[in-house]
Design a protein around this motif. Sequence first.
Motif, mmCIF file in Angstrom:
data_model
loop_
_atom_site.group_PDB
_atom_site.id
_atom_site.type_symbol
_atom_site.label_atom_id
_atom_site.label_comp_id
_atom_site.label_asym_id
_atom_site.label_seq_id
_atom_site.Cartn_x
_atom_site.Cartn_y
_atom_site.Cartn_z
ATOM 1 N N ARG A 200 0.825 -1.201 0.000
ATOM 2 C CA ARG A 200 0.000 0.000 0.000
ATOM 3 C C ARG A 200 0.863 1.256 0.000
ATOM 4 N N TYR A 201 1.942 1.201 0.767
ATOM 5 C CA TYR A 201 2.844 2.356 0.815
ATOM 6 C C TYR A 201 3.474 2.612 -0.556
ATOM 7 N N ASN A 202 3.933 1.558 -1.195
ATOM 8 C CA ASN A 202 4.670 1.714 -2.448
ATOM 9 C C ASN A 202 3.776 2.022 -3.637
ATOM 10 N N THR A 203 2.482 1.715 -3.544
ATOM 11 C CA THR A 203 1.575 2.115 -4.610
ATOM 12 C C THR A 203 1.108 3.553 -4.437
ATOM 13 N N LYS A 204 1.464 4.142 -3.276
ATOM 14 C CA LYS A 204 1.177 5.555 -3.012
ATOM 15 C C LYS A 204 -0.302 5.884 -3.180
ATOM 16 N N LEU A 205 -1.129 4.955 -2.676
ATOM 17 C CA LEU A 205 -2.565 5.245 -2.698
ATOM 18 C C LEU A 205 -2.917 6.334 -1.693
ATOM 19 N N ILE A 206 -2.114 6.413 -0.652
ATOM 20 C CA ILE A 206 -2.346 7.421 0.376
ATOM 21 C C ILE A 206 -1.167 8.373 0.359
ATOM 22 N N LYS A 207 -1.392 9.608 0.102
ATOM 23 C CA LYS A 207 -0.338 10.595 0.028
ATOM 24 C C LYS A 207 -0.313 11.430 1.296
ATOM 25 N N LYS A 209 2.161 12.013 4.999
ATOM 26 C CA LYS A 209 2.527 11.119 6.087
ATOM 27 C C LYS A 209 1.443 11.026 7.153
ATOM 28 N N THR A 210 0.703 12.121 7.424
ATOM 29 C CA THR A 210 -0.271 12.077 8.511
ATOM 30 C C THR A 210 -1.415 11.106 8.225
ATOM 31 N N PRO A 211 -2.112 11.195 7.078
ATOM 32 C CA PRO A 211 -3.160 10.206 6.805
ATOM 33 C C PRO A 211 -2.611 8.797 6.675
ATOM 34 N N HIS A 212 -1.379 8.677 6.138
ATOM 35 C CA HIS A 212 -0.759 7.350 6.027
ATOM 36 C C HIS A 212 -0.544 6.758 7.409
ATOM 37 N N MET A 213 -0.094 7.573 8.346
ATOM 38 C CA MET A 213 0.164 7.088 9.694
ATOM 39 C C MET A 213 -1.131 6.635 10.356
ATOM 40 N N TRP A 214 -2.197 7.459 10.235
ATOM 41 C CA TRP A 214 -3.460 7.087 10.857
ATOM 42 C C TRP A 214 -4.070 5.861 10.203
ATOM 43 N N LEU A 215 -3.905 5.727 8.908
ATOM 44 C CA LEU A 215 -4.426 4.539 8.245
ATOM 45 C C LEU A 215 -3.703 3.289 8.723
ATOM 46 N N ASP A 216 -2.398 3.388 8.920
ATOM 47 C CA ASP A 216 -1.653 2.234 9.429
ATOM 48 C C ASP A 216 -2.139 1.834 10.811
ATOM 49 N N ILE A 217 -2.419 2.825 11.654
ATOM 50 C CA ILE A 217 -2.902 2.517 12.993
ATOM 51 C C ILE A 217 -4.228 1.771 12.921
ATOM 52 N N LEU A 218 -5.159 2.281 12.098
ATOM 53 C CA LEU A 218 -6.448 1.629 11.940
ATOM 54 C C LEU A 218 -6.295 0.252 11.318
ATOM 55 N N PHE A 219 -5.382 0.164 10.336
ATOM 56 C CA PHE A 219 -5.161 -1.105 9.641
ATOM 57 C C PHE A 219 -4.618 -2.161 10.599
ATOM 58 N N ASP A 220 -3.606 -1.794 11.395
ATOM 59 C CA ASP A 220 -2.975 -2.765 12.274
ATOM 60 C C ASP A 220 -3.900 -3.185 13.408
ATOM 61 N N SER A 221 -4.755 -2.273 13.873
ATOM 62 C CA SER A 221 -5.631 -2.590 14.996
ATOM 63 C C SER A 221 -6.873 -3.362 14.567
ATOM 64 N N GLY A 222 -7.320 -3.147 13.291
ATOM 65 C CA GLY A 222 -8.575 -3.757 12.886
ATOM 66 C C GLY A 222 -8.493 -4.744 11.756
ATOM 67 N N SER A 223 -7.282 -4.959 11.199
ATOM 68 C CA SER A 223 -7.197 -5.764 9.988
ATOM 69 C C SER A 223 -6.915 -7.222 10.220
ATOM 70 N N ARG A 224 -6.531 -7.600 11.439
ATOM 71 C CA ARG A 224 -6.122 -8.988 11.627
ATOM 72 C C ARG A 224 -7.267 -9.948 11.294
ATOM 73 N N TYR A 225 -8.472 -9.596 11.765
ATOM 74 C CA TYR A 225 -9.602 -10.467 11.442
ATOM 75 C C TYR A 225 -9.850 -10.477 9.936
ATOM 76 N N PHE A 226 -9.803 -9.292 9.317
ATOM 77 C CA PHE A 226 -10.059 -9.190 7.877
ATOM 78 C C PHE A 226 -9.008 -9.946 7.078
ATOM 79 N N CYS A 227 -7.703 -9.737 7.427
ATOM 80 C CA CYS A 227 -6.618 -10.409 6.715
ATOM 81 C C CYS A 227 -6.671 -11.919 6.921
ATOM 82 N N GLU A 228 -7.039 -12.316 8.137
ATOM 83 C CA GLU A 228 -7.113 -13.746 8.404
ATOM 84 C C GLU A 228 -8.217 -14.383 7.569
#
Length: 242
Positions: A200-207, A209-228
């Motif tokens: 996601r970082y390398n495709t630069k969908l999110i430009k 650093k601030t929104p990228h940082m917040w998205l990572d926080i949301l992703f890491d906290s809520g994505s485990r169930y989704f990724c699993e």
Amino acid sequence: MLFNGTSFGDNGVNFTRAVFGAGDVCFSGANFGGRDVDFENVNFGDRLVSFGKATFGKNEDKCRLSFNKSIFGEGDVSFKNVKFYADEVSFEYCEFKGHVLFQSLTDQKTLSKFSLRHSSFDKSLDISDNTFNCIPDLTNTKLTNQVSLDRMEISDNYPPKGDFDKSDGERLCRLKELAEANKNHQQALDFHVIEMRAKRYNTKLIKGKTPHMWLDILFDSGSRYFCESLFWASQPKQAAKT
């Protein structure tokens, strides 16, 4: 040839194109000082090769360590409990004909590169009990026997400067494949989560650093169930038991 406990001082060490004899090659407990160490294009022979508990570099003066294009014969190769005060450790284009052990490395969190890329392993490879602050590179390796990644993790601090490398996705995909082959589904999922972040970082969908940082926080906290769910959905379905 025995160099056990030898101190090579603070200057660089160069064994390039060395050919060791028929006996064991032991650098156990050796101290390689604070500068670059080259074991490139070395023929280590067919006996035991041990660098167990050796120290490369110093905490305040990191070094580069290269074994590129070296040949390790039929004897076992051990780097167990090696202390790496190094920026880069490279074993690219090597041939390993015996069992290879990189278990329980010390201070490996200082590494910015740990590469076995393009190397071939005729017997087992063990990289267990390590926490890396880089993505170990096992891409394009020839692995004919078991690879142990037990308790091998990527540090929570990765990437240290907040920027993923463009090749991180490829390296993580390879680690995920190996974890899946070992039926370590939790480890495969952990690598998959980091892989998705890197892509996601390398495709630069999110430009920015601030929104990228917040998205990572949301992703890491809520994505485990989704990724699993996605991970298991992608696995071949087993035939129903009769």
